[in-house]
Design a protein around this motif. Structure first.
Motif, PDB file in Angstrom:
ATOM      1  N   GLN A   1       9.522 -62.024   5.342  1.00 43.91           N
ATOM      2  CA  GLN A   1      10.686 -61.202   5.540  1.00 43.91           C
ATOM      3  C   GLN A   1      10.129 -59.793   6.136  1.00 43.91           C
ATOM      4  N   ILE A   2       9.099 -59.126   5.562  1.00 45.63           N
ATOM      5  CA  ILE A   2       8.430 -58.000   5.889  1.00 45.63           C
ATOM      6  C   ILE A   2       8.235 -58.212   7.424  1.00 45.63           C
ATOM      7  N   HIS A   3       7.601 -59.202   7.650  1.00 43.32           N
ATOM      8  CA  HIS A   3       7.040 -59.025   9.053  1.00 43.32           C
ATOM      9  C   HIS A   3       8.306 -59.254  10.069  1.00 43.32           C
ATOM     10  N   SER A   4       9.250 -59.975   9.778  1.00 44.37           N
ATOM     11  CA  SER A   4      10.466 -60.062  10.634  1.00 44.37           C
ATOM     12  C   SER A   4      11.201 -58.633  10.734  1.00 44.37           C
ATOM     13  N   LEU A   5      11.365 -58.038   9.649  1.00 43.55           N
ATOM     14  CA  LEU A   5      12.062 -56.566   9.785  1.00 43.55           C
ATOM     15  C   LEU A   5      11.152 -55.615  10.466  1.00 43.55           C
ATOM     16  N   LYS A   6       9.922 -55.695  10.224  1.00 46.88           N
ATOM     17  CA  LYS A   6       8.982 -54.737  10.849  1.00 46.88           C
ATOM     18  C   LYS A   6       9.165 -54.952  12.493  1.00 46.88           C
ATOM     19  N   GLY A   7       9.371 -56.358  12.919  1.00 45.27           N
ATOM     20  CA  GLY A   7       9.228 -56.794  14.205  1.00 45.27           C
ATOM     21  C   GLY A   7      10.511 -56.419  14.890  1.00 45.27           C
ATOM     22  N   ILE A   8      11.674 -56.333  14.043  1.00 46.07           N
ATOM     23  CA  ILE A   8      13.039 -55.822  14.770  1.00 46.07           C
ATOM     24  C   ILE A   8      12.969 -54.468  14.858  1.00 46.07           C
ATOM     25  N   ALA A   9      12.541 -53.697  13.883  1.00 44.42           N
ATOM     26  CA  ALA A   9      12.332 -52.269  13.923  1.00 44.42           C
ATOM     27  C   ALA A   9      11.669 -51.674  15.001  1.00 44.42           C
ATOM     28  N   SER A  10      10.454 -52.359  15.266  1.00 46.02           N
ATOM     29  CA  SER A  10       9.477 -52.115  16.515  1.00 46.02           C
ATOM     30  C   SER A  10      10.197 -52.261  17.797  1.00 46.02           C
ATOM     31  N   LEU A  11      10.998 -53.372  17.814  1.00 44.50           N
ATOM     32  CA  LEU A  11      11.740 -53.677  19.149  1.00 44.50           C
ATOM     33  C   LEU A  11      12.713 -52.490  19.121  1.00 44.50           C
ATOM     34  N   TYR A  12      13.563 -52.394  18.317  1.00 42.36           N
ATOM     35  CA  TYR A  12      14.551 -51.383  18.350  1.00 42.36           C
ATOM     36  C   TYR A  12      14.120 -49.927  18.913  1.00 42.36           C
ATOM     37  N   PHE A  13      13.074 -49.703  18.161  1.00 36.61           N
ATOM     38  CA  PHE A  13      12.166 -48.194  18.565  1.00 36.61           C
ATOM     39  C   PHE A  13      11.873 -48.313  20.057  1.00 36.61           C
ATOM     40  N   ASN A  14      11.204 -49.329  20.462  1.00 38.87           N
ATOM     41  CA  ASN A  14      10.908 -49.188  21.948  1.00 38.87           C
ATOM     42  C   ASN A  14      12.127 -49.270  22.875  1.00 38.87           C
TER      43      ASN A  14
ATOM     44  N   LYS B   1      14.616 -47.710  22.371  1.00 33.69           N
ATOM     45  CA  LYS B   1      15.087 -46.377  22.224  1.00 33.69           C
ATOM     46  C   LYS B   1      16.621 -46.586  21.431  1.00 33.69           C
ATOM     47  N   LYS B   2      16.548 -47.423  20.674  1.00 33.54           N
ATOM     48  CA  LYS B   2      17.835 -47.613  19.700  1.00 33.54           C
ATOM     49  C   LYS B   2      17.492 -47.098  18.291  1.00 33.54           C
ATOM     50  N   PHE B   3      17.187 -45.995  18.028  1.00 33.46           N
ATOM     51  CA  PHE B   3      16.694 -45.228  16.910  1.00 33.46           C
ATOM     52  C   PHE B   3      17.618 -45.536  15.588  1.00 33.46           C
ATOM     53  N   ASP B   4      18.677 -45.553  15.791  1.00 35.22           N
ATOM     54  CA  ASP B   4      19.260 -45.681  14.399  1.00 35.22           C
ATOM     55  C   ASP B   4      19.170 -47.110  13.786  1.00 35.22           C
ATOM     56  N   GLN B   5      19.055 -48.071  14.715  1.00 34.67           N
ATOM     57  CA  GLN B   5      18.936 -49.514  14.121  1.00 34.67           C
ATOM     58  C   GLN B   5      17.285 -49.628  13.612  1.00 34.67           C
ATOM     59  N   ALA B   6      16.414 -48.927  14.531  1.00 33.51           N
ATOM     60  CA  ALA B   6      15.254 -48.803  13.997  1.00 33.51           C
ATOM     61  C   ALA B   6      15.006 -48.454  12.783  1.00 33.51           C
ATOM     62  N   SER B   7      15.454 -47.287  12.597  1.00 35.82           N
ATOM     63  CA  SER B   7      15.488 -46.506  11.108  1.00 35.82           C
ATOM     64  C   SER B   7      15.975 -47.347  10.161  1.00 35.82           C
ATOM     65  N   GLU B   8      17.167 -47.995  10.465  1.00 32.37           N
ATOM     66  CA  GLU B   8      17.891 -49.034   9.286  1.00 32.37           C
ATOM     67  C   GLU B   8      16.679 -50.138   8.953  1.00 32.37           C
ATOM     68  N   TYR B   9      16.118 -50.712  10.051  1.00 33.91           N
ATOM     69  CA  TYR B   9      15.370 -51.931   9.559  1.00 33.91           C
ATOM     70  C   TYR B   9      14.190 -51.473   8.816  1.00 33.91           C
ATOM     71  N   HIS B  10      13.556 -50.026   9.182  1.00 35.27           N
ATOM     72  CA  HIS B  10      12.302 -49.593   8.569  1.00 35.27           C
ATOM     73  C   HIS B  10      12.694 -49.482   6.973  1.00 35.27           C
ATOM     74  N   LYS B  11      13.912 -48.868   6.684  1.00 30.11           N
ATOM     75  CA  LYS B  11      14.378 -48.717   5.316  1.00 30.11           C
ATOM     76  C   LYS B  11      14.326 -49.980   4.505  1.00 30.11           C
ATOM     77  N   LYS B  12      14.812 -50.981   5.445  1.00 29.80           N
ATOM     78  CA  LYS B  12      14.915 -52.362   4.633  1.00 29.80           C
ATOM     79  C   LYS B  12      13.509 -52.766   4.095  1.00 29.80           C
ATOM     80  N   VAL B  13      12.532 -52.348   5.010  1.00 24.64           N
ATOM     81  CA  VAL B  13      10.978 -52.749   4.781  1.00 24.64           C
ATOM     82  C   VAL B  13      10.718 -51.793   3.399  1.00 24.64           C
ATOM     83  N   ILE B  14      11.072 -50.769   3.301  1.00 18.93           N
ATOM     84  CA  ILE B  14      10.817 -50.036   2.195  1.00 18.93           C
ATOM     85  C   ILE B  14      11.293 -50.384   0.945  1.00 18.93           C
TER      86      ILE B  14
END
Length: 273
Positions: A109-122, A124-137
């Motif tokens: 689950q953590i690996h998948s969430l980080k994968g999605i967050a990284s993709l959204y960051f790259n 430039k969909k920063f809101d979605q990236a932040s959302e998924y990083h917070k799910k990791v936390i």
């Protein structure tokens, strides 16, 4: 047909089905192994086909889907808007999402969430990236790198707003903003991002005291705070002073790590103590 004969037919059908299922699982494992080998050889398109075959043969083989998602992500090139490139990112996100929907292990689950967050960051969909990083936390509150990633997003968004404000006011990058109205407007847009970023990096450094990258970004965030406190010279000067102190801490930490690593560049610990 007698009852006993019918029972035998049903049993035979079940055995055949089970045999087929077992055979598919073996084939899936074989495709997974071939995919891993292709992936290690950087033959990502070939690897993707093997992983797709593995998932089709055994939908419960989560590792195959993880590899499939990662291979799609590996094919994505940040900054390119070509349809095929964007498709690779979206396919990776889709596969990671399927993993999350399948009640995976915490690690998966953590690996998948980080994968999605990284993709959204790259992307430039920063809101979605932040959302998924917070799910990791939420799953792993002691991961310093995730706090760092959130802070990088906060700084990126604040910096973009700062550059827009400078361009609109005709102020050069090296000059201090002076217009009180510009400062106030920038404060409204950036204050929450900057404070959240500083808090996230403070947590990251608490968890990893020698986190020099996090120290470097705290410096940048204090400089962004100074930007919107430009209508208060004392506050501006205090933020710049704090930023410079973090620069010194970053340099000192990097130097200490380099000395500890020695000529090999690898930090080791004395196991005899």
């Amino acid at each position: 047909m007698t009852r006993s004969a019918r029972v035998l037919v049903v049993v035979a059908a079940l055995l055949a089905m089970l045999a087929g299922t077992g055979c598919n699982k073996l084939k899936a494992r074989d495709q997974l192994n071939k995919g891993v080998q292709s992936y290690k050889n950087a033959k990502y398109e070939e690897a993707i086909e093997h992983f797709k075959n593995a998932v089709e043969l055994d939908n419960s083989l989560t590792n195959a889907r993880l590899y499939l998602a990662t291979a799609y992500a590996q094919q994505y090139v940040p900054g390119m808007d070509a349809p095929e490139n964007v498709r690779n990112a979206n396919m990776a996100i889709e596969e990671f999402t399927k993993i999350l929907d399948a009640n995976p292990s915490r690690e998966q689950q953590i690996h998948s969430l980080k994968g999605i967050a990284s993709l959204y960051f790259n992307m430039k969909k920063f809101d979605q990236a932040s959302e998924y990083h917070k799910k990791v936390i939420a799953l792993d509150p002691n991961d310093p790198e995730t706090y760092y990633s959130i802070a990088v997003i906060d700084w990126t968004e604040a910096y973009q707003e700062d550059q827009k404000a400078r361009a609109a006011a005709g102020v050069q990058a090296t000059a201090q903003l002076k217009d009180k109205k510009v400062c106030q407007e920038l404060r409204t847009k950036n204050a929450q991002k900057v404070e959240d970023g500083i808090n996230a990096l403070t947590k990251a450094i608490q968890l990893r005291p020698d986190y020099d990258d996090a120290m470097a970004y705290i410096n940048l965030l204090y400089r962004q705070r100074a930007e919107y406190e430009c209508d208060d010279q004392a506050a501006y000067d205090a933020d710049i002073k704090t930023a410079n102190e973090w620069v010194d801490k970053t340099i000192a930490t990097k130097k200490a790590k380099a000395e500890k690593a020695g000529p090999t560049g690898v930090i080791t610990t004395d196991q005899s103590k």
